[in-house]
Enzyme design. Structure first.
Site, mmCIF file in Angstrom:
data_model
loop_
_atom_site.group_PDB
_atom_site.id
_atom_site.type_symbol
_atom_site.label_atom_id
_atom_site.label_comp_id
_atom_site.label_asym_id
_atom_site.label_seq_id
_atom_site.Cartn_x
_atom_site.Cartn_y
_atom_site.Cartn_z
ATOM 1 N N HIS A 90 0.815 -1.216 0.000
ATOM 2 C CA HIS A 90 0.000 0.000 0.000
ATOM 3 C C HIS A 90 0.847 1.264 0.000
ATOM 4 O O HIS A 90 0.368 2.333 -0.371
ATOM 5 C CB HIS A 90 -0.933 0.029 1.211
ATOM 6 C CG HIS A 90 -1.897 -1.115 1.260
ATOM 7 N ND1 HIS A 90 -2.900 -1.288 0.329
ATOM 8 C CD2 HIS A 90 -1.999 -2.161 2.116
ATOM 9 C CE1 HIS A 90 -3.588 -2.383 0.620
ATOM 10 N NE2 HIS A 90 -3.052 -2.925 1.697
ATOM 11 N N HIS A 115 5.684 6.965 6.405
ATOM 12 C CA HIS A 115 5.291 6.400 5.118
ATOM 13 C C HIS A 115 4.722 7.511 4.239
ATOM 14 O O HIS A 115 4.534 8.639 4.694
ATOM 15 C CB HIS A 115 4.278 5.271 5.313
ATOM 16 C CG HIS A 115 3.013 5.723 5.972
ATOM 17 N ND1 HIS A 115 2.807 5.698 7.332
ATOM 18 C CD2 HIS A 115 1.867 6.242 5.442
ATOM 19 C CE1 HIS A 115 1.608 6.167 7.614
ATOM 20 N NE2 HIS A 115 1.014 6.516 6.480
ATOM 21 N N HIS A 117 2.149 8.992 0.795
ATOM 22 C CA HIS A 117 0.899 8.905 0.033
ATOM 23 C C HIS A 117 0.966 9.847 -1.169
ATOM 24 O O HIS A 117 1.485 10.965 -1.065
ATOM 25 C CB HIS A 117 -0.309 9.318 0.885
ATOM 26 C CG HIS A 117 -0.574 8.409 2.042
ATOM 27 N ND1 HIS A 117 -1.363 7.285 1.956
ATOM 28 C CD2 HIS A 117 -0.144 8.462 3.328
ATOM 29 C CE1 HIS A 117 -1.413 6.694 3.124
ATOM 30 N NE2 HIS A 117 -0.684 7.386 3.990
ATOM 31 N N HIS A 134 3.616 10.836 6.338
ATOM 32 C CA HIS A 134 3.036 10.741 7.672
ATOM 33 C C HIS A 134 4.076 10.142 8.610
ATOM 34 O O HIS A 134 4.554 9.022 8.381
ATOM 35 C CB HIS A 134 1.786 9.853 7.667
ATOM 36 C CG HIS A 134 0.643 10.438 6.923
ATOM 37 N ND1 HIS A 134 -0.445 9.700 6.520
ATOM 38 C CD2 HIS A 134 0.396 11.717 6.517
ATOM 39 C CE1 HIS A 134 -1.304 10.488 5.885
ATOM 40 N NE2 HIS A 134 -0.809 11.714 5.878
ATOM 41 N N THR A 203 -5.813 6.619 8.357
ATOM 42 C CA THR A 203 -6.364 6.820 7.010
ATOM 43 C C THR A 203 -6.404 5.527 6.204
ATOM 44 O O THR A 203 -6.693 5.558 5.009
ATOM 45 C CB THR A 203 -5.554 7.878 6.227
ATOM 46 O OG1 THR A 203 -4.220 7.392 6.004
ATOM 47 C CG2 THR A 203 -5.503 9.197 6.995
ATOM 48 N N THR A 204 -6.112 4.417 6.856
ATOM 49 C CA THR A 204 -6.241 3.092 6.255
ATOM 50 C C THR A 204 -7.034 2.217 7.210
ATOM 51 O O THR A 204 -7.120 2.513 8.419
ATOM 52 C CB THR A 204 -4.871 2.443 6.001
ATOM 53 O OG1 THR A 204 -4.171 2.314 7.249
ATOM 54 C CG2 THR A 204 -4.026 3.273 5.039
#
Length: 256
Positions: A90, A115, A117, A134, A203-204
């Site tokens: 992801h 990580h 995005h 993040h 957010t996941t």
């Protein structure tokens, strides 16, 4: 949910994040960012993901109409750490050894991973940046999470991102340790530390509503080639902005 159950939930979520999974459960259902299993369906994929569908304090959000507030500065204590990274299917995630932390609202929060995005998950007045990082911290006392969000825009190349991208696995797999490489996550923070503050969620999946969100107002830069390289691996790994509902977004003010 009782306070004890909340604490256990937060600890389980943090453990899963540190291991490189949204859930500590290896049997978690497959989810994605597009099509079947995409964000609109997350809440239906598992009872553990229920908050994704019915939660009222979900993240990310579109940041607008923020309220000026006297928010304390965030004390950041980072130093270089050995590079241990993960392609979890992801995102690209960099796990952190103990030692890096922030002091936020009177509590120490230890950095456990960061990580990326694309595009940015948080938007400002409806506008997304090409990339967002993040930095995920766990409270030493409360066990809650504080996540620092930093948007990235095209400009000067970021050496830390260059080193991460150079070592990042192209396919999902176990954590990869890179001998001899040490990176200081402070390279991902803006020079000016004014920020937006709100209460939200992961957010996941499982979208647990256990996160103090801090989104810095100032962006940092990455080269267009660095932005494109991540987008080649993950063309879209951003959850759409969620309703703000009854929450307030606070905006720190310059100190005199």
């Amino acid at each position: 949910m009782s306070l004890n159950r909340v604490s256990l939930t937060v600890l389980a979520v943090a453990a899963g994040l540190f291991a490189g999974r949204a859930l500590a459960d290896d049997q978690a259902p497959h989810w994605s960012y597009e099509g079947h299993g995409g964000p609109a369906e997350w809440g239906q994929l598992s009872p553990n993901f229920e908050a994704c569908g019915i939660g009222k304090d979900q993240s990310p959000v579109d940041i607008r109409s923020a309220l000026p507030a006297r928010l304390p500065p965030i004390k950041i204590s980072y130093r270089a750490q050995p590079l241990a990274l993960l392609n979890n299917g992801h995102t690209i995630q960099v796990n952190q050894a103990p030692g890096n932390f922030i002091t936020f609202e009177g509590e120490r929060y230890d950095l456990i991973q960061y990580h990326f995005h694309t595009p940015s998950e948080h938007t400002i007045n409806g506008k997304a940046a090409p990339l967002e990082v993040h930095l995920v911290h766990k409270g030493a006392e409360s066990g809650k999470l504080t996540v620092l969000g930093v948007t990235l825009v095209p400009g000067k190349a970021n050496p830390l991102i260059g080193a991460v991208w150079a070592a990042a696995p192209a396919e999902a797999g176990p954590v990869k340790e890179v001998p001899g490489v040490r990176l200081d996550p402070a390279a991902l923070l803006p020079a000016k530390r004014a920020y937006y503050r709100y209460e939200g969620s992961l957010t996941t999946p499982p979208c647990s509503e256990v996160v103090h969100w801090v989104v810095f107002k100032q962006s940092i830069t990455a080269s267009q080639a660095q932005i494109d390289a991540f987008a080649k691996l993950f063309p879209n790994n951003a959850r759409p902005p969620q309703p703000i509902n009854r929450r307030f977004i606070l905006e720190s003010q310059p100190t005199k």
